[in-house]
Write a protein that holds these residues in place. Sequence first.
Motif, PDB file in Angstrom:
ATOM      1  N   PHE A  81       6.361  97.100  23.998  1.00 52.81           N
ATOM      2  CA  PHE A  81       5.437  98.145  24.880  1.00 52.81           C
ATOM      3  C   PHE A  81       6.723  98.579  25.848  1.00 52.81           C
ATOM      4  CE2 PHE A  81       4.173  94.059  26.087  1.00 52.81           C
ATOM      5  CZ  PHE A  81       4.206  94.105  27.552  1.00 52.81           C
ATOM      6  N   LEU A  82       6.226  99.985  26.292  1.00 59.10           N
ATOM      7  CA  LEU A  82       6.781 100.587  27.543  1.00 59.10           C
ATOM      8  C   LEU A  82       5.762 100.044  28.725  1.00 59.10           C
ATOM      9  CD1 LEU A  82       7.344 104.029  26.220  1.00 59.10           C
ATOM     10  CD2 LEU A  82       9.074 102.730  27.026  1.00 59.10           C
ATOM     11  N   ILE A  83       6.251  99.842  29.857  1.00 59.17           N
ATOM     12  CA  ILE A  83       5.338  99.563  30.939  1.00 59.17           C
ATOM     13  C   ILE A  83       6.017 100.180  32.228  1.00 59.17           C
ATOM     14  CG2 ILE A  83       6.839  97.359  31.253  1.00 59.17           C
ATOM     15  CD1 ILE A  83       3.884  96.171  32.156  1.00 59.17           C
ATOM     16  N   VAL A  84       4.926 100.661  33.152  1.00 57.39           N
ATOM     17  CA  VAL A  84       5.349 101.517  34.170  1.00 57.39           C
ATOM     18  C   VAL A  84       4.575 101.184  35.379  1.00 57.39           C
ATOM     19  CG1 VAL A  84       5.127 103.878  35.114  1.00 57.39           C
ATOM     20  CG2 VAL A  84       5.692 103.536  32.652  1.00 57.39           C
ATOM     21  N   ASP A  85       5.350 100.889  36.542  1.00 53.48           N
ATOM     22  CA  ASP A  85       4.620 100.973  37.809  1.00 53.48           C
ATOM     23  C   ASP A  85       5.426 102.250  38.354  1.00 53.48           C
ATOM     24  OD1 ASP A  85       3.810 100.730  40.507  1.00 53.48           O
ATOM     25  OD2 ASP A  85       4.215  98.673  40.389  1.00 53.48           O
ATOM     26  N   PRO A  86       4.465 103.407  38.378  1.00 58.18           N
ATOM     27  CA  PRO A  86       5.240 104.491  38.999  1.00 58.18           C
ATOM     28  C   PRO A  86       5.660 104.536  40.707  1.00 58.18           C
ATOM     29  CG  PRO A  86       2.849 104.731  38.743  1.00 58.18           C
ATOM     30  CD  PRO A  86       3.161 103.494  38.195  1.00 58.18           C
TER      31      PRO A  86
END
Length: 265
Positions: A81-86
Motif C-alpha cells: 500500500f501507499l502510506i502518508v503522513d502529510p
Amino acid sequence: MDYEKLETVMRRLALEAGDKIMEIYNADDFDIKVKSDDSPVTEADEAADALISAGLKEAFPEAILITEEQAGTHDTRADTFLIVDPLDGTKEFIKRRGDFTVNIAWVESGVPVRGVVYAPAKDRMFFTRADGSSVEEAGPFSKDEVGTLTPIKVSEPDNDALFVVASKSHRDQATDDYISKYATKDMKSAGSSLKFCLIATGEADIYPRVGRTMEWDTAAGHAVLAGAGGRVVRFDDHQPLTYGKDGFANPFFIAYSPDVVLKEA
C-alpha cells in the motif's frame, strides 16, 4: 508498481504539499483542532493530506492508500500500500520549530521500499530512487526539474563513541535508560522522521524509539534509511520492523547503522 513514475510523483507531491504547509506556517495564525486521540491537527495537515491523496489516487488508482488524516483508511488490512503522513511533527509545526516533514511511502509485502521525506522549513529533501538507493536533493527545489542529487549512506560507526539521535517532543526516562547502555560521543534531538534521515546520511548512528508511533510516522523515513544501507528493528527482539500491522501501530523500535552493536532492551 512503476518505480520511475512513483519516484517522480512522490517527489512532486511532497514539494507541492510543502509549499502549502509553509504558506500556512508563515501566516500570522492558523487553526488547531484536537483529534479523538488527543493529538493536535492543523489546517496545514488537512490541506497537505487533501493534495497528496488526490495526487496519489490520480496517479495510482489501483493502489491502496493509507493516510493519517483519513480515519476511514485505518481499518484496511493489506501488506502492499501507499502510506502518508502529510505533516509529521505537528507539535513542532505549532511551536514553529521547523522540525516537521512531509512523508509518503510505498510498502510492498510489509516492507517500506520507496519513500520521500521533505522538511520544507529546513530545505532538506530525501528520497529513494527508482532503483531503491537513497539520495538527498539540494535546494532550491523545483517541481518540474530535479536538482543536484547526492547519494547518501549510513555511517561506519565507532561503537566506543556513538552519535545518537532521539525525539525532540517524546524524550522520556525509558529512552535515556536505553541510551545509557551505549558509549556515546554526542547526542542530538530532532523532530519527526528527520531522525531516520540523519542516520541515512551518516550524521547519526542510532535512533531508539521507546514510545508510541504509527506506521505513517515511520514508513517513509524507514524506506530512505533502508536505501542508504540502514536497518529498523523491533526493540524487544531485534527482528525487522514490518508494516500492515493491525491498526497500523508500531512496537518500540531501533533505527541504526548496521555496524552498531545493539544492546538488549
